[in-house]
Scaffold this active site. Structure first.
Site, short mmCIF file in Angstrom:
data_model
loop_
_atom_site.label_atom_id
_atom_site.label_comp_id
_atom_site.label_asym_id
_atom_site.label_seq_id
_atom_site.Cartn_x
_atom_site.Cartn_y
_atom_site.Cartn_z
N ASP A 166 32.79 40.03 34.92
CA ASP A 166 33.28 41.38 35.19
C ASP A 166 34.23 41.74 34.05
O ASP A 166 34.81 40.87 33.39
CB ASP A 166 33.99 41.47 36.55
CG ASP A 166 34.01 42.91 37.06
OD1 ASP A 166 33.78 43.84 36.23
OD2 ASP A 166 34.24 43.13 38.26
C1 BGC Z 1 34.07 46.66 37.98
C2 BGC Z 1 32.58 46.42 37.86
C3 BGC Z 1 31.98 47.32 36.82
C4 BGC Z 1 32.71 47.08 35.50
C5 BGC Z 1 32.18 47.93 34.35
C6 BGC Z 1 34.77 46.63 36.64
O1 BGC Z 1 36.06 47.10 36.75
O2 BGC Z 1 34.64 45.72 38.86
O3 BGC Z 1 31.96 46.63 39.10
O4 BGC Z 1 30.61 47.09 36.70
O5 BGC Z 1 34.08 47.39 35.67
O6 BGC Z 1 32.44 49.27 34.57
#
Ligand code: BGC
Length: 752
Positions: free
Chosen positions: A262
């Site tokens: 993530d």
């Molecule tokens: C989120 C993810 C997301 C990623 C990219 C993160 O803050 O937890 O779900 O895909 O950002 O935007």
């Protein structure tokens, strides 16, 4: 009877079948020989370059060898607008407006594998138009907390329902030639301290509840990539969690694709490299130069790098890269997807209560008062990451106005202030801006008076309450589940002014209805329902279609009744431990590297104890005999359904149930039938009952169909901690067939 092959052709066929890929995951390995040849031509720098981000939404290929970059897109309910290369700031493109699909809990309220598949096809197709290889979704974590900031993105509190939808969403996407990156693996059930919290969960609960939605999508659906979550599970960050990534995901489930941390969720070089991470998103401080340095010192081997690159390339080879001059040449949102979004919205709306037949609206209604900010609220964006720049979004008010036409007068008043109190950004301020506050302010007198006046003059009042994306959002959990901005006061005043009152709740998660419910004869859960949400809602309110959604989670009577709260497991008392908050603070105050490290070391170590075990959602309410406001699986229709005598049989591979289902009403309608199991003389502990199978059945007015439900024997097993494996608990059990977890129509005893 088994007949051995007698001819050569038969033997050749048999050999071919044995040599070919056996499982959806094995299919990813068909190019391994070619991939290894390519890896042999790559320099170490080129390989390591593939292990971290190239831009905010891509990771590198090797141009020299014709290997295209990997392009990512959020996910999970629409292809997110294009950002600038180094961040999320909109790039200002013209053709990147996408279809806004109903958010996760709305999709789950359809209880439809078919619709989850279609949803996936819509997402997959639009991703291809945008030149994206991998969708950052589906988001399938179990909805453990009613206050969860991402409840609206996630599917359900139940693992069987979540797993089925997660599987079909995955298949739908991947059948379009786009990969999923299923997230957030695993046990990411809260936003509070999400960057550092240690979710402490026992192995049986982990396997039976929290991992299920991932397991099916990976094993049966062949999900090609996985996003390890921000949090820790039992002591280790998910992006370097040996048990989750190497033992379970790759070892037991046979995962052959690659993992993508993530964003900002990678924490070390050695941990990530040794314990299962392939790509650091974003940045290269861990999986860039330090990997090369570690190989030079002998701490890591180049073979390990090769293995990681092979896993990435398997997906690269499986997903055809879209040439730059083909991508982004037409609008992302396409009519076929808009139609899918509409169908999902139509089947997601849940009729929670309908006393006195207020709904569907009668043909005698000539004046409708629509009250409430949420009637004009657009829910496509906000809530941080998961947002869409929708090509269009029909609000509830627009849907009602269009359906009402010229013959019916529709008036509107906001009724209450729009809650927009949250700030998101550098956390230099106290109180912490990531915590929702001042939700329960009293009603605004002037807005209230204006609304009551309209209500008095109308034949029927439709009140739009609920939350918004300032309240339910990634990055923080709700402080409570109260209806904000004095909504209870408003709805009581409206009810006093006009008893013909319908309440529509526009939210992604549950709200506390103890004050609203007694004064509102009809209540509808309307969700954040996508591009065509307003159209679908109007169709249900006016009775063009019968409502057919069922709750994918429990509406507790009050927050304290729900399991993690009742057990004192949430909220954790540790304050100020959120890694992201602290990082923002570090950036805002331009801390040095050393100061940053000192701050991280001194950071409180928040934990989240999962001692409620398997008793998540209705499993808790049933077992502990706590009455919810609305039970899991609940949802009314404009017709009634007759459930005929059920017959049950236990086979080697599955338990089968069949019965006749009759639509006893005067209009076509869908019913979602649900099959639960209750163990009787079991040797291990079980929740009072558990969902095991379900089906959405479409019936014309007066029609009867025979419905068959099947529970695979494997789904009846439990995780035996002593054996460290799945096991059957041979016992007597009741099969409970019904229309909701609290509306069981029939029982049949079986022996497992
Ligand atoms: C989120 C993810 C997301 C990623 C990219 C993160 O803050 O937890 O779900 O895909 O950002 O935007």
């Amino acid at each position: 009877m088994f007949k051995p092959f007698t001819c050569l052709a038969g033997i050749a066929l048999l050999l071919a079948a044995c040599a070919g890929p056996k499982t959806p995951q094995d299919r990813l390995t068909v190019n391994d020989k070619a991939i290894d040849k390519v890896i042999a031509q790559m320099t170490l720098e080129e390989k390591v370059n593939m292990l971290h981000s190239k831009t905010n939404m891509s990771s590198a290929g090797v141009e020299r060898l014709g290997i295209a970059d990997m392009h990512y897109a959020d996910g999970p309910f629409g292809i997110r607008e294009e950002g600038v290369p180094n961040g999320f700031t909109p790039a200002g493109w013209k053709l990147d407006s996408a279809t806004f699909f109903p958010t996760g809990s709305a999709l789950a309220a359809t209880w439809s594998e078919e619709l989850a598949y279609k949803y996936g096809t819509g997402m997959g197709t639009e991703a291809r138009l945008r030149g994206k290889d991998v969708i950052l979704g589906p988001a399938v974590n179990i909805q453990r907390l009613p206050v969860g900031g991402r409840t609206y993105e996630y599917l359900s509190e139940d693992p069987i329902l979540s797993a089925a939808l997660s599987l079909y969403y995955t298949k739908g996407v991947q059948d379009q030639g786009t990969a999923v990156c299923i997230k957030h693996f695993a046990v990411n059930n809260q936003e509070t301290n999400r960057g550092s919290v240690d979710a402490q969960v026992d192995e049986r609960t982990l396997r039976e509840i929290y991992l299920k939605p991932f397991e099916r999508a990976i094993i049966e659906g062949g999900a090609m990539s996985v996003m390890p979550a921000y949090n820790k599970v039992n002591g280790d960050y998910c992006s370097e969690n040996e048990h989750l990534l190497n033992e379970i995901l790759r070892g037991e489930w046979g995962f052959k694709g690659y993992t993508v941390s993530d964003w900002g969720g990678t924490h070390s070089t050695m941990g990530a490299m040794l314990h299962g991470l392939n790509v650091q998103m974003t940045g290269s401080n861990y999986l860039g130069q330090p990997v090369i340095d570690s190989i030079a010192t002998g701490a890591l081997t180049e073979n390990l790098v090769d293995e990681k690159v092979r896993q990435i390339l398997r997906v690269r080879y499986a997903i055809e890269a879209i040439p730059d001059d083909v991508a982004n040449t037409q609008m992302t949102s396409q009519p076929e997807s808009q139609q899918i979004a509409k169908e999902v919205a139509e089947k997601s709306i849940v009729l929670l209560k309908n006393e006195g037949g207020v709904l569907p609206l009668k043909s005698s209604v000539k004046k409708i008062a629509v009250i409430g900010q949420n009637a004009v609220l657009k829910t496509q964006s906000g809530g941080m990451g998961a947002g869409v720049k929708a090509l269009y979004e029909i609000t509830p008010l627009q849907g009602i106005q269009k359906r009402a036409g010229a013959g019916i007068e529709v008036s509107y008043a906001p009724g209450y202030k729009n809650f927009a109190g949250r700030r998101w950004g550098p956390a230099s301020a106290t109180p912490n801006p990531l915590v929702a506050s001042a939700i329960n302010e009293p009603a605004d007198k002037a807005l209230l008076d204006e609304a009551v006046k309209l209500a008095r003059e109308a034949d029927v009042v439709i009140f739009f309450g609920g939350t918004n994306k300032n309240i339910e959002t990634e990055g923080s959990d709700r402080a409570n589940i109260d209806l904000p901005t004095g909504q209870n006061e408003v709805v009581k005043a409206l009810a006093a002014a006009n008893p013909n009152l319908v309440t529509v709740l526009i939210s992604g998660g549950p709200t506390d209805l103890r004050e609203l419910e007694p004064v509102s004869p009809a209540i509808v859960q309307g969700w954040w329902n996508g591009t065509e949400g307003g159209t679908a809602l109007a169709e249900v309110l006016f009775g063009d279609i019968a409502p057919s959604g069922k709750l994918p989670f429990t509406f507790p009577m009050k927050l304290e009744d729900s399991p993690a709260f009742a057990m004192g497991n949430f909220p954790d008392k540790t304050q100020g431990g959120d890694l992201f908050t602290l990082m923002y603070r570090a950036d805002a105050t331009q801390m040095t590297r050393e100061e940053r490290q000192r701050m991280l070391d001194a950071m409180p170590k928040p934990t989240s104890k999962y001692t409620e075990g398997q008793l998540v959602g209705y499993r808790w309410f049933d077992t502990k005999n706590v009455k919810p406001m609305y039970a899991f699986g609940h949802g009314l229709s404009y017709v009634t359904f007759g459930y005929g005598q059920m017959s049950a049989s236990v086979g080697k591979k599955a338990v089968k149930v069949s019965f006749d289902l009759t639509n006893e009403g005067g209009m076509d309608a869908d019913e979602v039938v649900q099959l639960y199991i209750q163990r009787l003389d079991s040797k291990v502990e079980w929740p009072l009952k558990e969902l095991k199978a379900f089906s959405r059945v479409n019936l014309k007015a007066g029609e009867t169909k025979t419905v068959t439900l099947e529970i695979p024997m494997d789904d009846l097993r439990y995780w035996n901690v002593e054996k460290n494996g799945w096991d059957l608990d041979h016992c007597r059990a009741n099969l409970l067939l019904g229309a909701a977890s609290d509306d069981i129509r029939q029982k049949a005893e079986i022996n497992i």
